[in-house]
Each structure stands twice: as structure tokens, then as C-alpha cells.
Design an enzyme around this catalytic site. Sequence first.
Site, mmCIF file in Angstrom:
data_model
loop_
_atom_site.group_PDB
_atom_site.id
_atom_site.type_symbol
_atom_site.label_atom_id
_atom_site.label_comp_id
_atom_site.label_asym_id
_atom_site.label_seq_id
_atom_site.Cartn_x
_atom_site.Cartn_y
_atom_site.Cartn_z
ATOM 1 N N VAL A 390 1.850 -0.913 -6.591
ATOM 2 C CA VAL A 390 2.802 -2.017 -6.624
ATOM 3 C C VAL A 390 4.156 -1.626 -6.018
ATOM 4 O O VAL A 390 4.870 -2.482 -5.491
ATOM 5 C CB VAL A 390 2.984 -2.567 -8.054
ATOM 6 C CG1 VAL A 390 1.684 -3.144 -8.583
ATOM 7 C CG2 VAL A 390 3.483 -1.508 -9.009
ATOM 8 N N ASP A 391 4.516 -0.358 -6.064
ATOM 9 C CA ASP A 391 5.794 0.068 -5.496
ATOM 10 C C ASP A 391 5.792 -0.131 -3.981
ATOM 11 O O ASP A 391 6.717 -0.727 -3.410
ATOM 12 C CB ASP A 391 6.038 1.534 -5.850
ATOM 13 C CG ASP A 391 7.517 1.870 -5.978
ATOM 14 O OD1 ASP A 391 8.354 0.972 -5.783
ATOM 15 O OD2 ASP A 391 7.840 3.028 -6.283
ATOM 16 N N ASP A 392 4.762 0.377 -3.315
ATOM 17 C CA ASP A 392 4.641 0.137 -1.876
ATOM 18 C C ASP A 392 4.597 -1.347 -1.566
ATOM 19 O O ASP A 392 5.229 -1.819 -0.614
ATOM 20 C CB ASP A 392 3.360 0.795 -1.339
ATOM 21 C CG ASP A 392 3.584 2.237 -0.944
ATOM 22 O OD1 ASP A 392 3.915 2.474 0.220
ATOM 23 O OD2 ASP A 392 3.440 3.116 -1.809
#
Length: 651
Positions: A390-392
Site C-alpha cells: 500500500v505504501d508504493d
Amino acid sequence: MSETLSRKPVDAGDINDAITGAHAALGGRQKDDGHWVFELEADATIPSEYVLLEHYLDRIDQEKQDRIGVYLRRTQCDHGGWPLYEGGKFDLSATVKAYFALKAIGDNIDAPHMKQAREAILDRGGAARANVFTRIQLALFGEVPWRATPVMPVELMLLPRTAFFSVWNMAYWSRAVIAPMLVLGSLKPLAVNPRGIHVQELFVRPPEEVRDWIRGPYRSVWGRVFKHLDTVLRPIVPMLPRKMHQKAIKVAIAFVEERLSLGGLGAIYPAMANVVMMYRALGVPDEDPRAATAWQGIQDLLVKKDNEIYCQPCVSPVWDTALSGLAMLEAASGPHATKRDETVAALKKSAAWLRDRQILDVKGDWAINAPDLRPGGWAFQYENDYYPDVDDTAVVGMLLHRLDPEENREAIERAREWIIGMQSTNGGWGAFDINNDLELLNHIPFSDHGALLDPPTADVSARCVSFLCQLGHAEDRPVIDKALEYLRAEQEREGCWFGRWGTNYIYGTWSVLCALNIAGVSHDDAMIKRAVAWLEDVQRPDGGWGEDCASYEGGAPGVYKESLPTQTAWAVLALMAVGQRESDAVKRGMSYLVSQQDEKGEWHEEPYNAVGFPKVFYLRYHGYKQFFPLTALSRYRNLSASNTGRVEYGF
């Protein structure tokens, strides 16, 4: 810190010159197809393991080994061993592996550097006290008996998601590493080791005489409970039905092969190496497409330069492209934009490259806990479809939205849908899974590294808030508000936030303050004021900020012996996000950044700036020191020309 050093105040011309130089330098690193990728370096462990892998397989490339030896000797420290990060303390497990690797390469054990390392290992209890993964490596070479490793039967692969010890309760990286490792533990193969390299001299007592392989310090009383369970299970596991055992091996192999791609299993070195060794143990020829694919994935991790080689733990092209793109776009924004049209054209290529890598048709392991959610994320690496994060996804989404929300509408919407669906029940987000927080698992003997899980963290959660707020969908507000409650609860008593994936409290605080700003939290909120006061307090006399990995090991948050471009950029970006653009702290930070830039438009720093697993595995992103300072300088310039003086984006 009240002490200050005299430094010429930075002016608009200095800022513009620095931006122009940094923009050209970063732009020059863009690949022809639009993406960026920088080196991603860990400690001596991965290069050492690669050397031993070649000896395990009898696929020794002496030229590669010699050049890895140069790298390993260079990174040995005055304490005789190898640390987990630049300037870090002696690490027993890293040192055991590095010594073993250098001996395999051909170093004489009586050479001064080998003698120093060996004495340091023995002074700390010897190789018997190394961590679980090191003892597994030693067992594969016959240096220790398999009873030196915790009970981890391959039958774990048969457990349903609801079972406590199910692999589905573990983090993505744990599942990817464990599945092939369980097959190895079942088959107990022995390395080919054609040169007969052994390291019995690293043991205080002969390994066959050691009885207490699994011992504290335990994290809690549960550690002792699980140690007792390990003792009870040892005589039972060999008595499990053979059919069940064979079925479990087949399930583990199927798990691996379903997820095997050109990026390797999980696209991380430990899992990839375990797969290569697993296929050899199963009798699969090296020329078999499965084994060949796994081997090539490892070869693609090698970094060759000058007379050295080291092996990366993975590669980071999606992350590097998104962050570089945001830096380039910030530099191309505002009335004093740097090569606006040329930059946008180059970033259109980046956007196309990223859209091609959005995962839209593979339900990865995350779907175990979200079966009805459509895929829509991005992985960290070139290819890792089962494990988007989810960060990317949030950072890519922010870049695509800023660049061209219409052209990228479908990709952005699929990312938004996926991120919303990945929110955990406490309001936060983990990196790869939902509600992956069964903390008791971190107390089992296998988890002496304490990183078996992927619970929600402030930095990842803040990025998701920033992305959703940047999109501005009113119907997403309940999701955002729940996340803000989580972030408020996660603030440390000092006023900062823990940085799970970047070093450390400066990174976490930057991430959260950007999110709080775009979410509309008042800059006068006590939470923000406490964070600002903390950042100002830890600013160094030269105007910069610095923090190293010791802050994960009990060191003071936000403190280091020197200022660093990456941490300084995070700090000033955090302060500017909450209305502090005109503060003395920000101006001094800008002066520091300008002063540290070289004639090529780049910055330099040696300390590590990120973490894989706190206290166990640290990272140095070579791109951070280039694109974060450019972002900070450009943001500072652009805010001076803004009508509102407020940061309008989530990054």
C-alpha cells in the site's frame, strides 16, 4: 539545541541554482523507458549468503567471489566484526556469515582480519549464539545439527488461516521465506561444499555437545512457554503420518511455484535463495525453467562496480520512480519552474511505465483477508504480483494524480479502491496485509528476529491518508477520520512518530505531518505543535538534522553525530507542511542542504536511512539523498510564490 553555527543565509538565487543542478542530475538518471532505479544496499549478510549459496550448489564463480570478498573486507569494522548498518555495533550473526564467506572465498584464517573476527565471535559466545537464520545456514553445511534450529514442521503449510501457527497469520516476507525453508528443513540436505569449507573454529564448545541452542533473552513469559512447546514437539514431529508429510511438501512446492516469477519468489533474496536450494534438494536440474528462473532472479540482484560486488536484498524501481517523479514534478511546478515542458514529457513516460505495472488481475496473498477486494496496487519491485504494497501504491497514486488526473483516472481509481479495502480495523494500514498483528507469534523460537508480522504503522498509514485526501472524495472521509484517530494515538511522548520503514522518528514525523496537513487538521492542534517543537529541538547546530539506526535500538529519537541530507529534507518538508516555511529552523535547513550539494548537483551520505526489520536488518536507499533534497528545495521555493503558503499535496 540552542547552539548555532554561523552560515550565510540562503537566498532565492542559491535555491534556484541548487534546484537546477539537482533536477539535471536526477533527470540524467532516468532510464529510457521512463523509470528510475537506484542501488538498495543492506549489510554484509546478503553478500555473504550469496557466496555460501554458490558453495552450497557447487556453482562457484571465483571472479564474483573475489570481488565480493573485497566488499566484505572493506565493510569490516574496528571491533573485528560486521555491523548491521554504517557505524553500528558488532553483530554476531552477520560476523559469523561474513567470516564463513571469506573463508570460502579463500581467505587464510590466520590473516589478521580473520583472526580478529574469529576472536570477536568467540568472545561473544561463539557461533552457537547466532540467530535462527544463521543456525539454519550452518545446518545446511553440516556445521551444526538440525536440532540447533527451532521445530518448524512442513505440516504448517496444511494449517487453515484460523489456526494460530498458520503461515497466513505471518507477514508476506515470512511466508515467502518459510515455505521453501520448510521443505529444506524436512529434507535436511547437505551443501555440496566442493572445497570442504568448515568453521568449527567459531564454536566455544563442539556443536554436538551444545544442548541449549534455543534460549533467551525472551521477550515475555510467552517465549518460555513456546520454548517448552518446542521441546515437547521435537519427538512428536517425526511420528506424524508420512502421507500428511508428503502432502505438506507438495503444498509448499505448489505455494512457491504459483508465486514464482522473473522477480523470484517474493522478489526478496532470502526467499529466492531458499527456492534455489529447495529445487536442488528435490533433485530438480539447474537447467529446469523453474530452477533457472529462481537462479536468474538472484543474479539480477548483484551490483558490480569498480573491483567490488555486493548482492542487494531486492530492487526498488517502482518506489524510486514514484519518489523521483514527485521530486522532478515539484521542481517543474510554480512560476520559477525548472524545464516544465521537458520534465512533464519525461514524466509521462514514467506514468506509462507505472501504469503497465499496476497489478489488476492477480489476487495476491492479501486477498486471504479481503477476498472480495479488486486488485489495484503496485509492488515495490519490477515483478512481484502476489505482493503489492500500500505504501508504493499510495505514492504512485499521488504522482499520477498530480501529473494528469484525467489520463491516469482509471489507474488512480483502482488504487484508491484497493487502499481503502486494505485498511485494518484499528484505522491504520500495514504494508502488505490487513490485520496482520497476532503479536504472540513474535514470541516463538523461530521469530528471534521479532519481525514475523506486518501490523499497521504510522508512516504507511499517513501515506494512505495523504493519497486519499489528495484525491478529495467526500465519501472517503470516514476512512480518513478513522485513520487520523489511529495516528493521533500513535504519537510518541516526545511529540514524534515512529518510522517503521525509514530511519526513523524524523521519517515517521514527516510522513504524519504531511498527512495531517492535507487532511485539514489545524496547524494549531496540540498534536502538531508538539511535533514541531520536537523537530526544532533535535535540529543540529549546523542547521541540518540527522538520525541513524541506533534509534531503533534504544538510542534517542532524532539524534545523530552529524547532519544528513536525507533526514534534513524530511524534517524541513515536515515543518513546511504545517505552516513553518518562514521559520528560522526551515531557513537554516535550506542553507544546510544548499551547502552540502556537490558540483554535479548531488548529495552524499554514508549512514543507512531505512529499515527492513528493526534491530535485525537495515537498508541504505542510494536514491534518497538525491530526490528528497530536491523535493524539499523545490517545495521551499514554490511556497514562496503560493497564494496561500499552504502545502496542497500529500507528500
